[in-house]
Design a protein around this motif. Structure first.
Motif, PDB file in Angstrom:
ATOM      1  N   GLY A 343       0.839  -1.199   0.000  1.00 26.17           N
ATOM      2  CA  GLY A 343       0.000   0.000   0.000  1.00 26.17           C
ATOM      3  C   GLY A 343       0.869   1.242   0.000  1.00 26.17           C
ATOM      4  O   GLY A 343       2.069   1.179  -0.271  1.00 26.17           O
ATOM      5  N   PHE A 344       0.274   2.393   0.309  1.00 25.99           N
ATOM      6  CA  PHE A 344       1.044   3.636   0.342  1.00 25.99           C
ATOM      7  C   PHE A 344       0.503   4.543   1.433  1.00 25.99           C
ATOM      8  O   PHE A 344      -0.717   4.623   1.650  1.00 25.99           O
ATOM      9  CB  PHE A 344       0.984   4.369  -1.006  1.00 25.99           C
ATOM     10  N   ILE A 345       1.414   5.222   2.129  1.00 25.51           N
ATOM     11  CA  ILE A 345       1.042   6.151   3.193  1.00 25.51           C
ATOM     12  C   ILE A 345       1.696   7.503   2.909  1.00 25.51           C
ATOM     13  O   ILE A 345       2.927   7.602   2.812  1.00 25.51           O
ATOM     14  CB  ILE A 345       1.494   5.638   4.575  1.00 25.51           C
ATOM     15  N   ALA A 346       0.884   8.533   2.736  1.00 25.58           N
ATOM     16  CA  ALA A 346       1.398   9.888   2.511  1.00 25.58           C
ATOM     17  C   ALA A 346       1.606  10.573   3.854  1.00 25.58           C
ATOM     18  O   ALA A 346       0.695  10.632   4.679  1.00 25.58           O
ATOM     19  CB  ALA A 346       0.425  10.688   1.655  1.00 25.58           C
ATOM     20  N   ARG A 347       2.833  11.069   4.059  1.00 33.54           N
ATOM     21  CA  ARG A 347       3.128  11.796   5.297  1.00 33.54           C
ATOM     22  C   ARG A 347       3.810  13.125   4.945  1.00 33.54           C
ATOM     23  O   ARG A 347       3.575  13.678   3.864  1.00 33.54           O
ATOM     24  CB  ARG A 347       4.011  10.929   6.207  1.00 33.54           C
ATOM     25  N   GLY A 348       4.639  13.606   5.831  1.00 40.63           N
ATOM     26  CA  GLY A 348       5.151  14.972   5.706  1.00 40.63           C
ATOM     27  C   GLY A 348       6.354  15.169   4.804  1.00 40.63           C
ATOM     28  O   GLY A 348       6.795  16.303   4.627  1.00 40.63           O
ATOM     29  N   SER A 349       6.905  14.100   4.230  1.00 41.69           N
ATOM     30  CA  SER A 349       8.106  14.273   3.405  1.00 41.69           C
ATOM     31  C   SER A 349       7.786  14.574   1.939  1.00 41.69           C
ATOM     32  O   SER A 349       8.695  14.702   1.118  1.00 41.69           O
ATOM     33  CB  SER A 349       8.984  13.019   3.477  1.00 41.69           C
ATOM     34  N   THR A 350       6.485  14.714   1.610  1.00 42.25           N
ATOM     35  CA  THR A 350       6.088  15.062   0.256  1.00 42.25           C
ATOM     36  C   THR A 350       5.136  16.251   0.261  1.00 42.25           C
ATOM     37  O   THR A 350       4.292  16.369   1.157  1.00 42.25           O
ATOM     38  CB  THR A 350       5.404  13.870  -0.459  1.00 42.25           C
ATOM     39  N   SER A 351       5.290  17.105  -0.741  1.00 39.45           N
ATOM     40  CA  SER A 351       4.408  18.271  -0.887  1.00 39.45           C
ATOM     41  C   SER A 351       4.431  18.694  -2.345  1.00 39.45           C
ATOM     42  O   SER A 351       5.179  18.123  -3.151  1.00 39.45           O
ATOM     43  CB  SER A 351       4.890  19.415   0.019  1.00 39.45           C
ATOM     44  N   PRO A 352       3.613  19.682  -2.747  1.00 43.57           N
ATOM     45  CA  PRO A 352       3.582  20.100  -4.159  1.00 43.57           C
ATOM     46  C   PRO A 352       4.964  20.475  -4.688  1.00 43.57           C
ATOM     47  O   PRO A 352       5.809  20.998  -3.964  1.00 43.57           O
ATOM     48  CB  PRO A 352       2.639  21.295  -4.145  1.00 43.57           C
ATOM     49  N   ALA A 353       5.165  20.170  -5.980  1.00 49.50           N
ATOM     50  CA  ALA A 353       6.438  20.464  -6.624  1.00 49.50           C
ATOM     51  C   ALA A 353       6.737  21.962  -6.558  1.00 49.50           C
ATOM     52  O   ALA A 353       5.851  22.785  -6.793  1.00 49.50           O
ATOM     53  CB  ALA A 353       6.404  19.994  -8.078  1.00 49.50           C
ATOM     54  N   PRO A 354       7.988  22.353  -6.268  1.00 48.92           N
ATOM     55  CA  PRO A 354       8.326  23.786  -6.114  1.00 48.92           C
ATOM     56  C   PRO A 354       8.445  24.509  -7.446  1.00 48.92           C
ATOM     57  O   PRO A 354       8.403  25.744  -7.477  1.00 48.92           O
ATOM     58  CB  PRO A 354       9.676  23.738  -5.399  1.00 48.92           C
ATOM     59  N   PHE A 355       8.625  23.768  -8.538  1.00 45.97           N
ATOM     60  CA  PHE A 355       8.763  24.425  -9.854  1.00 45.97           C
ATOM     61  C   PHE A 355       8.493  23.412 -10.940  1.00 45.97           C
ATOM     62  O   PHE A 355       8.340  22.239 -10.701  1.00 45.97           O
ATOM     63  CB  PHE A 355      10.154  25.032 -10.029  1.00 45.97           C
TER      64      PHE A 355
END
Length: 355
Positions: A343-355
């Motif tokens: 499965g997959f768990i989204a946490r704090g190490s990913t966010s929208p691309a900066p550019f």
């Protein structure tokens, strides 16, 4: 009270000591055929005299041994231990006893000998070495084998493997939805006996998911750590330095660094985050990082790690269920495979691309 010997049993049963030994030790001799009634008489006399291995002999004779061996390399390595816990829980529910045997390359032959002598009902195997010796001896003793590996199928018996595809699909989808199109990957560069390893399998899935979305993987956007040690000691300095170099090659890519890095395991991802910080990059504001496994430390890392969740507990449970099923069937060494989805768990190490 004196200890009862095989000679005592042979005398009372009116048979040879060799016949008693063959029956009670579960051995086979092509030149000696012991009739069923003789076999039963030996077991009854052994029980009557209180021979100490009577329960084992009965289990061997009936084909209903309730003790299962679990051969494992690095049992204290968290993913492997969590798989053992799953197998233990399922064994208790099914009425089996699990005997865990730690194995190294040097002790493998001795551990197999122990399993055969104990006449274990079956074997669950998670060993980071060539398994051919295990398969050969298990086939000779007609002991069913279930191999538990992360995406690597074995040519003998039942294979219980983690299906990494759903987790990899979900991880890439998560990054793409956040606007990432320049995604790098760090693989293992670690090969087991010249064959494919877990990291290279996950690398292949990464490339497939990127291709499905029409996203380019420029030359050099897949980097590899060259592992010196695997398992519980995977944080050895040689491995850490290898991850540092693999990360730096992505951050210094001539076409520009990726906005996200997907790693084949959590330990690598945590090291990547450290390297990024040392280079003055903020995670996840400047660059997102995804791991693979969901180790216990992943949720407490800074930032908490987005990661593919490997089904450790269910792998162990499924392996135990497969052993129980095989014990109820005629022995066969044919290969079969059972996949358990990630499965997959989204946490704090990913966010929208900066550019």
């Amino acid at each position: 009270m004196s200890m009862i010997t095989m000679t005592d049993i042979a005398t009372k049963a009116g048979v040879s000591r060799s016949a008693v030994s063959l029956v009670l030790n579960g051995r086979h001799n092509d030149n000696i055929r012991i009739p069923d009634e003789t076999r039963q008489r030996i077991l009854e006399v052994a029980a009557e005299l209180g021979y100490r291995t009577n329960q084992l002999a009965r289990a061997v004779a009936s084909g209903k041994s309730r003790m299962i061996g679990y051969l494992v390399t690095e049992p204290h390595y968290e993913p492997y231990w969590n798989t053992i816990i799953g197998a233990l829980a399922e064994a208790e529910e099914l009425g089996f006893t699990l005997k865990v045997l730690s194995v190294t390359h040097e002790t493998l032959a001795e551990r197999i000998r122990q399993c055969v002598e104990l006449r274990l009902g079956g074997l669950i195997v998670r060993v980071n070495s060539d398994k051919r010796l295990i398969f050969e001896e298990a086939n000779r003793a007609q002991i069913p084998v279930v191999s538990v590996d992360e995406g690597i199928e074995q040519p003998f018996g039942t294979n219980v493997v983690a299906d990494d595809a759903p987790g990899c699909h979900a991880a890439i989808q998560h990054l793409v939805q956040l606007g990432h199109t320049r995604i790098g990957f760090i693989s293992s560069g670690f090969s087991l006996f010249g064959g494919p390893d877990i990291g290279s399998n996950r690398e292949e899935l990464f490339r497939l998911e990127m291709m499905r979305r029409g996203l380019a993987v420029p030359e050099g956007y897949v980097s590899r750590e060259i592992m010196a040690v695997f398992g519980a000691h995977a944080d050895a300095e040689e491995n850490i330095q290898s991850v540092v170099e693999a990360t730096q090659s992505l951050l210094e890519h001539p076409q520009g660094r990726p906005t996200a890095i997907f790693c084949w395991r959590d330990e690598t991802a945590m090291c990547v985050i450290r390297v990024c910080r040392q280079r003055g990059l903020r995670v996840p504001d400047d660059i997102s990082v995804v791991g693979f496994s969901d180790l216990g430390t992943a949720r407490f890392f800074d930032p908490p790690l987005s990661t593919v969740k490997s089904p450790w507990d269910e792998l162990g449970r499924t392996a135990m269920r497969q052993i129980a099923q095989r014990l109820g069937e005629e022995f066969s060494n044919h290969s079969s495979i059972h996949r358990v989805a990630t499965g997959f768990i989204a946490r704090g190490s990913t966010s929208p691309a900066p550019f």
